[in-house]
Design a protein around this motif. Structure first.
Motif, PDB file in Angstrom:
ATOM      1  N   UNK A  33       0.873  -1.169   0.000  1.00  0.00           N
ATOM      2  CA  UNK A  33       0.000   0.000   0.000  1.00  0.00           C
ATOM      3  C   UNK A  33       0.916   1.227   0.000  1.00  0.00           C
ATOM      4  N   UNK A  34       0.853   2.034  -1.043  1.00  0.00           N
ATOM      5  CA  UNK A  34       1.774   3.172  -1.153  1.00  0.00           C
ATOM      6  C   UNK A  34       1.550   4.198  -0.046  1.00  0.00           C
ATOM      7  N   UNK A  35       0.323   4.303   0.464  1.00  0.00           N
ATOM      8  CA  UNK A  35       0.067   5.243   1.563  1.00  0.00           C
ATOM      9  C   UNK A  35       0.808   4.815   2.826  1.00  0.00           C
ATOM     10  N   UNK A  36       0.791   3.515   3.101  1.00  0.00           N
ATOM     11  CA  UNK A  36       1.517   2.987   4.262  1.00  0.00           C
ATOM     12  C   UNK A  36       3.022   3.167   4.047  1.00  0.00           C
ATOM     13  N   UNK A  37       3.473   2.955   2.818  1.00  0.00           N
ATOM     14  CA  UNK A  37       4.900   3.117   2.512  1.00  0.00           C
ATOM     15  C   UNK A  37       5.331   4.564   2.725  1.00  0.00           C
ATOM     16  N   UNK A  38       4.511   5.519   2.308  1.00  0.00           N
ATOM     17  CA  UNK A  38       4.836   6.938   2.530  1.00  0.00           C
ATOM     18  C   UNK A  38       4.960   7.228   4.020  1.00  0.00           C
ATOM     19  N   UNK A  39       4.029   6.672   4.814  1.00  0.00           N
ATOM     20  CA  UNK A  39       4.084   6.900   6.263  1.00  0.00           C
ATOM     21  C   UNK A  39       5.339   6.257   6.865  1.00  0.00           C
ATOM     22  N   UNK A  51      10.805   5.729  -6.516  1.00  0.00           N
ATOM     23  CA  UNK A  51       9.589   5.484  -7.289  1.00  0.00           C
ATOM     24  C   UNK A  51       8.811   4.376  -6.585  1.00  0.00           C
ATOM     25  N   UNK A  52       7.509   4.591  -6.394  1.00  0.00           N
ATOM     26  CA  UNK A  52       6.685   3.606  -5.699  1.00  0.00           C
ATOM     27  C   UNK A  52       5.797   2.859  -6.683  1.00  0.00           C
ATOM     28  N   UNK A  53       5.778   1.531  -6.563  1.00  0.00           N
ATOM     29  CA  UNK A  53       4.875   0.708  -7.368  1.00  0.00           C
ATOM     30  C   UNK A  53       4.079  -0.195  -6.418  1.00  0.00           C
ATOM     31  N   UNK A  54       2.816  -0.433  -6.759  1.00  0.00           N
ATOM     32  CA  UNK A  54       1.947  -1.231  -5.898  1.00  0.00           C
ATOM     33  C   UNK A  54       2.111  -2.716  -6.207  1.00  0.00           C
ATOM     34  N   UNK A  55       2.321  -3.509  -5.167  1.00  0.00           N
ATOM     35  CA  UNK A  55       2.367  -4.966  -5.290  1.00  0.00           C
ATOM     36  C   UNK A  55       1.486  -5.540  -4.180  1.00  0.00           C
ATOM     37  N   UNK A  77      13.278  -3.060  -4.225  1.00  0.00           N
ATOM     38  CA  UNK A  77      13.033  -3.324  -2.804  1.00  0.00           C
ATOM     39  C   UNK A  77      11.542  -3.540  -2.603  1.00  0.00           C
ATOM     40  N   UNK A  78      11.182  -4.627  -1.927  1.00  0.00           N
ATOM     41  CA  UNK A  78       9.775  -4.947  -1.662  1.00  0.00           C
ATOM     42  C   UNK A  78       9.489  -4.844  -0.167  1.00  0.00           C
ATOM     43  N   UNK A  79       8.457  -4.068   0.182  1.00  0.00           N
ATOM     44  CA  UNK A  79       7.993  -3.998   1.567  1.00  0.00           C
ATOM     45  C   UNK A  79       6.491  -4.263   1.582  1.00  0.00           C
ATOM     46  N   UNK A  80       6.008  -4.783   2.698  1.00  0.00           N
ATOM     47  CA  UNK A  80       4.565  -4.927   2.889  1.00  0.00           C
ATOM     48  C   UNK A  80       4.150  -3.959   3.997  1.00  0.00           C
ATOM     49  N   UNK A  81       2.882  -3.993   4.379  1.00  0.00           N
ATOM     50  CA  UNK A  81       2.411  -3.025   5.371  1.00  0.00           C
ATOM     51  C   UNK A  81       3.116  -3.190   6.715  1.00  0.00           C
TER      52      UNK A  81
END
Length: 273
Positions: A33-39, A51-55, A77-81
């Motif tokens: 979730x890009x919103x969670x990633x921004x936070x 650059x953010x991409x949704x997975x 780089x892959x992150x989850x919530x």
């Protein structure tokens, strides 16, 4: 390469120096979730803006080829919530696609709700099984719990707060009253709570309403061989879910080593009492 980056499950203070350096250097960040990633980036004071991409579960397979190309062309780089990617979170399909394409897969290890809960539970940690989420439908859930009742290893699973009371009540019906159950809530966060007791005791507590991220742990079954009486009780629990008598006897026989014929006859006799 593809880098799986484990992120804090609640407390940002758990972020490692290596995670900070990885996020600071990332040019492309795949996020659930890009919103969670921004936070996350803001909370960790990361000045870099990759650059953010949704997975997520809906996009992962469809974007696999694009993502593999990004990983092959430069680090992705892959992150989850929260927690470790692929563990009850998106990432497996991408990892599989990268492996098949010969792209290196590495990780920046981070917190895991599964291991954190296991460590603080007070239940045996030498052998355990992680089962994700329990089935939602009552019949499927009871069949699942019948299998957990026979599992000799500690079982770890996730549950949503609004379904926790129903799960614990079903456990109270499926398990021996002495079976130990642990509920961990909001691990590493301000209101972290660990509750231990029987399923019935915890069901009574959860009936009042529970909030937050939940991990449930169940003590493994004792090593003793099941008696015919125990086997009959297991068959009857399956019958209560709508399972046919022959199927229920077969499932319990396979799990316990008891004779299917004996279980069937015992269930038939109990039905006509």
């Amino acid at each position: 390469m593809l880098i799986l980056a484990g992120t804090p499950i609640g407390n940002l203070g758990d972020a490692s120096a290596r995670l900070l350096a990885t996020l600071e250097a990332a040019t492309v960040l795949a996020a659930e979730d890009t919103r969670v990633a921004h936070r996350l980036l803001a909370g960790l004071h990361i000045l870099n803006r990759p650059r953010l991409v949704i997975v997520n579960e809906q996009t992962e397979r469809g974007r696999a080829a694009e993502l593999v190309h990004l990983a092959a062309d430069g680090d992705l780089v892959l992150v989850t919530d929260a927690g470790m990617p692929t563990v009850s979170d998106p990432g497996y399909a991408l990892v599989r696609a990268c492996v098949d394409a010969g792209v290196t897969v590495s990780s920046v290890p981070g917190p895991s709700a599964v291991l954190t809960a296991l460590a603080v539970s007070g239940l045996p940690t030498d052998r355990f099984v992680f089962d994700g989420f329990a089935p939602r439908r009552a019949g499927d859930r009871m069949r699942y719990l019948a299998a957990v009742a026979r599992e000799p290893r500690t079982t770890v699973l996730f549950e949503s707060p609004n379904r926790l009371a129903a799960l614990l009540q079903a456990m109270a019906e499926a398990f021996d009253p002495q079976r130990r159950v642990v509920v961990c809530r909001e691990l590493t966060k301000l209101y972290e709570e660990v509750r231990r007791g029987s399923a019935a005791e915890l069901a009574e507590w959860a009936a009042g309403g529970v909030r937050g991220e939940i991990v449930v742990l169940v003590e493994g079954a004792p090593a003793s061989v099941a008696s015919l009486e125990d086997g009959l009780a297991a068959v009857q629990r399956l019958l209560a879910t709508g399972t046919g008598m022959k199927q229920a006897a077969a499932e319990v026989a396979e799990a316990t080593g008891l004779a299917k014929h004996d279980l069937y006859e015992a269930a038939l006799a109990a039905k006509h009492r």
